[in-house]
Design a protein around this motif. Structure first.
Motif, mmCIF file in Angstrom:
data_model
loop_
_atom_site.group_PDB
_atom_site.id
_atom_site.type_symbol
_atom_site.label_atom_id
_atom_site.label_comp_id
_atom_site.label_asym_id
_atom_site.label_seq_id
_atom_site.Cartn_x
_atom_site.Cartn_y
_atom_site.Cartn_z
ATOM 1 N N ASN A 115 1.590 14.302 -3.553
ATOM 2 C CA ASN A 115 1.987 14.593 -4.925
ATOM 3 C C ASN A 115 2.371 13.383 -5.768
ATOM 4 N N ARG A 116 2.413 12.206 -5.195
ATOM 5 C CA ARG A 116 2.840 11.030 -5.947
ATOM 6 C C ARG A 116 1.678 10.506 -6.790
ATOM 7 N N PHE A 117 1.714 10.714 -8.083
ATOM 8 C CA PHE A 117 0.609 10.371 -8.985
ATOM 9 C C PHE A 117 0.360 8.869 -9.040
ATOM 10 N N SER A 118 1.426 8.066 -9.009
ATOM 11 C CA SER A 118 1.281 6.620 -9.158
ATOM 12 C C SER A 118 0.822 5.932 -7.874
ATOM 13 N N LEU A 119 0.700 6.671 -6.780
ATOM 14 C CA LEU A 119 0.251 6.092 -5.515
ATOM 15 C C LEU A 119 -1.251 5.845 -5.566
ATOM 16 N N ARG A 120 -1.658 4.570 -5.550
ATOM 17 C CA ARG A 120 -3.066 4.217 -5.703
ATOM 18 C C ARG A 120 -3.792 4.028 -4.384
ATOM 19 N N GLY A 121 -3.049 3.771 -3.310
ATOM 20 C CA GLY A 121 -3.688 3.549 -2.029
ATOM 21 C C GLY A 121 -2.663 3.467 -0.915
ATOM 22 N N LEU A 122 -3.143 3.638 0.312
ATOM 23 C CA LEU A 122 -2.285 3.615 1.494
ATOM 24 C C LEU A 122 -2.733 2.500 2.426
ATOM 25 N N VAL A 123 -1.796 1.641 2.811
ATOM 26 C CA VAL A 123 -2.047 0.638 3.841
ATOM 27 C C VAL A 123 -1.527 1.216 5.152
ATOM 28 N N LEU A 124 -2.438 1.483 6.072
ATOM 29 C CA LEU A 124 -2.080 2.110 7.344
ATOM 30 C C LEU A 124 -2.171 1.073 8.452
ATOM 31 N N LEU A 125 -1.047 0.834 9.111
ATOM 32 C CA LEU A 125 -0.985 -0.211 10.130
ATOM 33 C C LEU A 125 -1.096 0.392 11.519
ATOM 34 N N MET A 126 -1.966 -0.219 12.338
ATOM 35 C CA MET A 126 -2.163 0.218 13.713
ATOM 36 C C MET A 126 -2.176 -1.005 14.618
ATOM 37 N N ASP A 127 -1.512 -0.931 15.742
ATOM 38 C CA ASP A 127 -1.609 -1.980 16.755
ATOM 39 C C ASP A 127 -3.070 -2.043 17.199
ATOM 40 N N VAL A 128 -3.677 -3.214 17.106
ATOM 41 C CA VAL A 128 -5.097 -3.366 17.427
ATOM 42 C C VAL A 128 -5.421 -2.902 18.854
ATOM 43 N N ARG A 129 -4.410 -2.905 19.728
ATOM 44 C CA ARG A 129 -4.628 -2.499 21.123
ATOM 45 C C ARG A 129 -4.509 -0.988 21.310
ATOM 46 N N HIS A 130 -3.918 -0.295 20.308
ATOM 47 C CA HIS A 130 -3.709 1.154 20.418
ATOM 48 C C HIS A 130 -3.959 1.823 19.071
ATOM 49 N N GLN A 145 -7.427 14.585 2.144
ATOM 50 C CA GLN A 145 -7.196 15.781 1.331
ATOM 51 C C GLN A 145 -7.067 15.428 -0.141
ATOM 52 N N ARG A 146 -6.543 14.250 -0.398
ATOM 53 C CA ARG A 146 -6.308 13.829 -1.782
ATOM 54 C C ARG A 146 -7.423 12.922 -2.312
ATOM 55 N N GLY A 147 -8.302 12.461 -1.420
ATOM 56 C CA GLY A 147 -9.338 11.527 -1.841
ATOM 57 C C GLY A 147 -8.777 10.163 -2.166
ATOM 58 N N MET A 148 -7.706 9.770 -1.454
ATOM 59 C CA MET A 148 -7.022 8.509 -1.722
ATOM 60 C C MET A 148 -7.522 7.418 -0.776
ATOM 61 N N PRO A 149 -7.798 6.219 -1.286
ATOM 62 C CA PRO A 149 -8.289 5.143 -0.418
ATOM 63 C C PRO A 149 -7.235 4.666 0.578
ATOM 64 N N VAL A 150 -7.712 4.251 1.735
ATOM 65 C CA VAL A 150 -6.851 3.743 2.804
ATOM 66 C C VAL A 150 -7.384 2.392 3.264
ATOM 67 N N HIS A 151 -6.485 1.432 3.426
ATOM 68 C CA HIS A 151 -6.851 0.136 3.984
ATOM 69 C C HIS A 151 -6.097 -0.022 5.297
ATOM 70 N N ILE A 152 -6.833 -0.133 6.395
ATOM 71 C CA ILE A 152 -6.217 -0.206 7.720
ATOM 72 C C ILE A 152 -6.035 -1.659 8.146
ATOM 73 N N LEU A 153 -4.818 -1.974 8.578
ATOM 74 C CA LEU A 153 -4.543 -3.268 9.173
ATOM 75 C C LEU A 153 -4.441 -3.080 10.677
ATOM 76 N N LEU A 154 -5.331 -3.701 11.419
ATOM 77 C CA LEU A 154 -5.235 -3.715 12.876
ATOM 78 C C LEU A 154 -4.342 -4.898 13.233
ATOM 79 N N THR A 155 -3.064 -4.609 13.414
ATOM 80 C CA THR A 155 -2.045 -5.644 13.549
ATOM 81 C C THR A 155 -1.999 -6.239 14.953
ATOM 82 N N LYS A 156 -1.245 -7.337 15.047
ATOM 83 C CA LYS A 156 -1.047 -8.044 16.313
ATOM 84 C C LYS A 156 -2.379 -8.526 16.889
ATOM 85 N N ALA A 157 -3.309 -8.904 15.991
ATOM 86 C CA ALA A 157 -4.619 -9.370 16.432
ATOM 87 C C ALA A 157 -4.521 -10.645 17.265
ATOM 88 N N ASP A 158 -3.415 -11.370 17.116
ATOM 89 C CA ASP A 158 -3.227 -12.593 17.904
ATOM 90 C C ASP A 158 -3.004 -12.283 19.379
#
Length: 212
Positions: A115-130, A145-158
């Motif tokens: 329901n948040r109108f001003s929310l333009r996108g979601l950064v979703l963080l996941m441990d690259v190993r899991h 469901q909302r048709g909102m873009p998501v950018h996934i960060l596969l974290t701890k890549a080091d």
């Protein structure tokens, strides 16, 4: 002469980010105007570290994290402009709280994402190993469901060598192929600051995109 449509996307200065407010429910969030990007991830995904790497501040994502406030939605303004916000959603998965509390938090999270109108996108963080846990799938479903873009960060890549890290990236992209019009994926390391520029470019696009 350039027009607003063919001019390059301005670059925001993320190290200027500062704590704005914490909110326990959607009703108590800042006014639903301007533009904001939310960061979400399991408690061990490295979300706070990623926000701090982006903003070049050692403890920004913890400025409101005093004991007892871990279920709050935390807002940060960028470049002293309260109309441009980064949002730190509570980590999920390992909190030792009663099931009823988790369900209440999940309800507020769903309300915010849907329901948040001003929310333009979601950064979703996941441990690259899991990657792609049950929680991650739930967040992707909310966004879908909302048709909102998501950018996934596969974290701890080091934590992985280059080959296995690239293989993990391709595996996630393959599993999310049905969502490729909404979902983008990258490797990220807060420790080495790898991927910060790519993340910044994505945030610039979202925070400067006017609402429809």
């Amino acid at each position: 002469m350039t027009t607003p449509h063919d001019s390059p996307v301005p670059r925001l200065n993320y190290p200027t980010a500062s704590f704005l407010i914490s909110a326990p429910t959607l009703a108590l969030c800042p006014d639903d105007t301007g533009a904001e990007v939310a960061f979400a991830g399991r408690s061990n995904a490295g979300k706070s570290s990623a926000i701090n790497a982006l903003t070049q501040q050692n403890a920004l994502a913890r400025t409101s994290r005093t004991p007892g406030r871990t279920q709050l939605i935390n807002f940060f303004s960028v470049m002293n402009d309260e109309a441009r916000r980064l949002v730190d959603l509570p980590g999920y998965g390992y909190a030792k709280v009663p099931e009823a509390v988790k369900l209440e938090w999940q309800k507020h999270l769903a309300e915010y994402l849907r329901n948040r109108f001003s929310l333009r996108g979601l950064v979703l963080l996941m441990d690259v190993r899991h990657p792609l846990t049950e929680f991650d799938q739930m967040m992707l479903d909310y966004a879908d469901q909302r048709g909102m873009p998501v950018h996934i960060l596969l974290t701890k890549a080091d934590k992985l060598k280059r080959g296995p890290a690239s293989a993990a990236l391709q595996k996630v992209r393959s599993r999310l192929k049905e969502w490729e019009d909404l979902v983008s994926v990258q490797l990220f390391s807060s420790l080495k600051r790898d991927g910060v520029d790519t993340l910044s470019q994505k945030l610039n696009q979202w925070l400067y995109t006017p609402p429809e």
